[in-house]
Design an enzyme around this catalytic site. Structure first.
Site, PDB file in Angstrom:
ATOM      1  N   LYS A  80      24.565  -2.807  -3.640  1.00 38.08           N
ATOM      2  CA  LYS A  80      24.037  -2.725  -2.269  1.00 38.08           C
ATOM      3  C   LYS A  80      24.833  -1.722  -1.440  1.00 38.08           C
ATOM      4  CE  LYS A  80      22.100  -7.435  -1.766  1.00 38.08           C
ATOM      5  NZ  LYS A  80      20.771  -7.192  -1.201  1.00 38.08           N
ATOM      6  N   THR A 132      15.379 -13.488  -4.094  1.00 35.04           N
ATOM      7  CA  THR A 132      16.021 -14.585  -3.366  1.00 35.04           C
ATOM      8  C   THR A 132      15.168 -15.035  -2.185  1.00 35.04           C
ATOM      9  OG1 THR A 132      18.145 -13.613  -3.973  1.00 35.04           O
ATOM     10  CG2 THR A 132      18.166 -15.294  -2.247  1.00 35.04           C
ATOM     11  N   CYS A 177      12.145  -8.932  -2.844  1.00 40.82           N
ATOM     12  CA  CYS A 177      13.459  -9.584  -2.994  1.00 40.82           C
ATOM     13  C   CYS A 177      13.218 -10.951  -3.624  1.00 40.82           C
ATOM     14  CB  CYS A 177      14.121  -9.742  -1.626  1.00 40.82           C
ATOM     15  SG  CYS A 177      15.581 -10.820  -1.621  1.00 40.82           S
ATOM     16  N   ARG A 220      20.599 -13.828   2.858  1.00 40.44           N
ATOM     17  CA  ARG A 220      19.932 -14.973   2.212  1.00 40.44           C
ATOM     18  C   ARG A 220      20.910 -15.811   1.408  1.00 40.44           C
ATOM     19  NH1 ARG A 220      19.109 -10.411   3.467  1.00 40.44           N
ATOM     20  NH2 ARG A 220      19.057  -9.593   1.373  1.00 40.44           N
ATOM     21  N   CYS A 274      16.748 -10.065  -9.775  1.00 39.06           N
ATOM     22  CA  CYS A 274      17.358  -9.557  -8.542  1.00 39.06           C
ATOM     23  C   CYS A 274      17.029  -8.075  -8.534  1.00 39.06           C
ATOM     24  CB  CYS A 274      18.871  -9.791  -8.558  1.00 39.06           C
ATOM     25  SG  CYS A 274      19.699  -9.162  -7.080  1.00 39.06           S
ATOM     26  N   THR A 331      20.638 -14.114  -7.895  1.00 41.63           N
ATOM     27  CA  THR A 331      21.530 -14.851  -6.996  1.00 41.63           C
ATOM     28  C   THR A 331      21.384 -16.341  -7.301  1.00 41.63           C
ATOM     29  OG1 THR A 331      19.838 -15.197  -5.327  1.00 41.63           O
ATOM     30  CG2 THR A 331      21.075 -13.125  -5.201  1.00 41.63           C
TER      31      THR A 331
END
Lengths: 218, 218
Positions: A157, A80, A78, A48, A185, A120
């Site tokens: 991640k 984003t 999520c 993304r 996030c 983000t």
């Protein structure tokens, strides 16, 4: 009761964290007390942050697939990916419980006027617009610190939840001149301890989980 | 890579445990390295132990829904529900990675001849037939101890992972005269520590997760 569809996989660990929060938010003494949750943990959604045009059609198809499998209400694990909220509503024909809205309302509820956002660049833009719409002032990282934030997110991640990552995230949070901080996030709460902050930490994922259980338990 | 469909919710906590094992079994440094997993966490499946005729059609519909949403291979995160394996294959038209087969093969691989099984009556029956087919001798609980086992399973499903439940499960395991023990109910590994046993504990769910990652990563 309604069946919840969850678009996940962004990243996979954050999705499991969200599913665990859903279960923790459910008052249950036996299997049958829990809500039904259909989840698409799809780590192959185009990034993304680096390939935003390609992600939309994939998310739309996932949403339609969850609707076909029995989901009646959708949520996205999520922040984003909420940039695609309208597309997801349209592709599925289902209502979407919006995490950005819920976290911004929570910031308003705690009485904060200056609200920090860790997310983000896309999520920060979504939050900034939504906070401004509520008459609140978004507080965001400068470019260098935002780059540092993204570096930490990619390390999380990759499975790095170590002290260095924890210290880095706490340092970014401490540097924000705000009255409340939105963990915008899903990777942030995996490493940021609310007890280490002097202002309220609003965990968007936890708030979304509680709202989903409330909506789907009815 | 293949997308994995998981029939879950029996119970919900055991399904999350299975999803965590899938992620742990995946060598990954970024989101995109993980396999895509579609999950139906459906705690409203009629109880497999008390209403077995009603559970079949629900499981078949879930399997077909996962296939429609993009799953290419199926797994069931519940030993007992493997009684419906053929029905699930037929309803979905997809291959099913069979947890009972995998755990029995593992028992054979460790060289055990007398193999204990902790599971619901239905799961114990499935395991006993499959072990006998491999020339191994199933060791099962007597009626009173089986009733005690089911009492513990329902307490785990209600969220009780306390010392009393742990001691009860360890006591049942220790009383079995076997050379290896299959944890043939996904609730068992939530409370039974392999280190507390004098014989190998074969965790059917963990073995299934490793096999799913191997099959779907290709």
């Amino acid at each position: 009761m309604k069946s919840l569809g969850v678009l996940g996989g962004m990243g996979p660990a954050a999705t499991l964290d969200f599913l665990a929060r859903l279960q923790a938010a459910t008052p249950a003494t036996r299997d049958q007390d829990h809500i039904r949750v259909l989840v698409d943990i799809n780590p192959h959604i185009p990034d993304r942050n680096t390939d935003s045009a390609a992600a939309g059609p994939v998310l739309g198809k996932m949403a339609a697939g969850l609707a076909g499998a029995g989901a009646e209400v959708l949520a996205i694990a999520c922040n984003t990916a909420h940039a695609y909220a309208d597309l997801i509503r349209e592709a599925s024909g289902l209502p979407l419980i919006d995490m950005i809205d819920i976290a911004c309302e929570a910031a308003s509820d705690v009485g904060a006027r200056r609200v920090g956002v860790l997310g983000t660049p896309t999520a920060v833009a979504l939050y900034s617009a939504r906070l401004a719409g509520l008459g609140l002032e978004p507080v965001v990282l400068d470019e260098a610190h935002q780059a540092r934030f993204m570096e930490l997110v990619y390390r999380i991640k990759a499975g790095d939840l170590g002290q260095d990552v924890r210290d880095g995230m706490a340092g970014l949070a401490a540097g924000m001149d705000a009255e409340a901080l939105i963990a915008g996030c899903t990777e942030v709460p995996l490493v940021l301890d609310p007890a280490a902050l002097s202002i309220p930490l609003l965990d968007a994922g936890a708030l979304l989980a509680a709202r989903c259980v409330a909506v789907c338990s009815q």
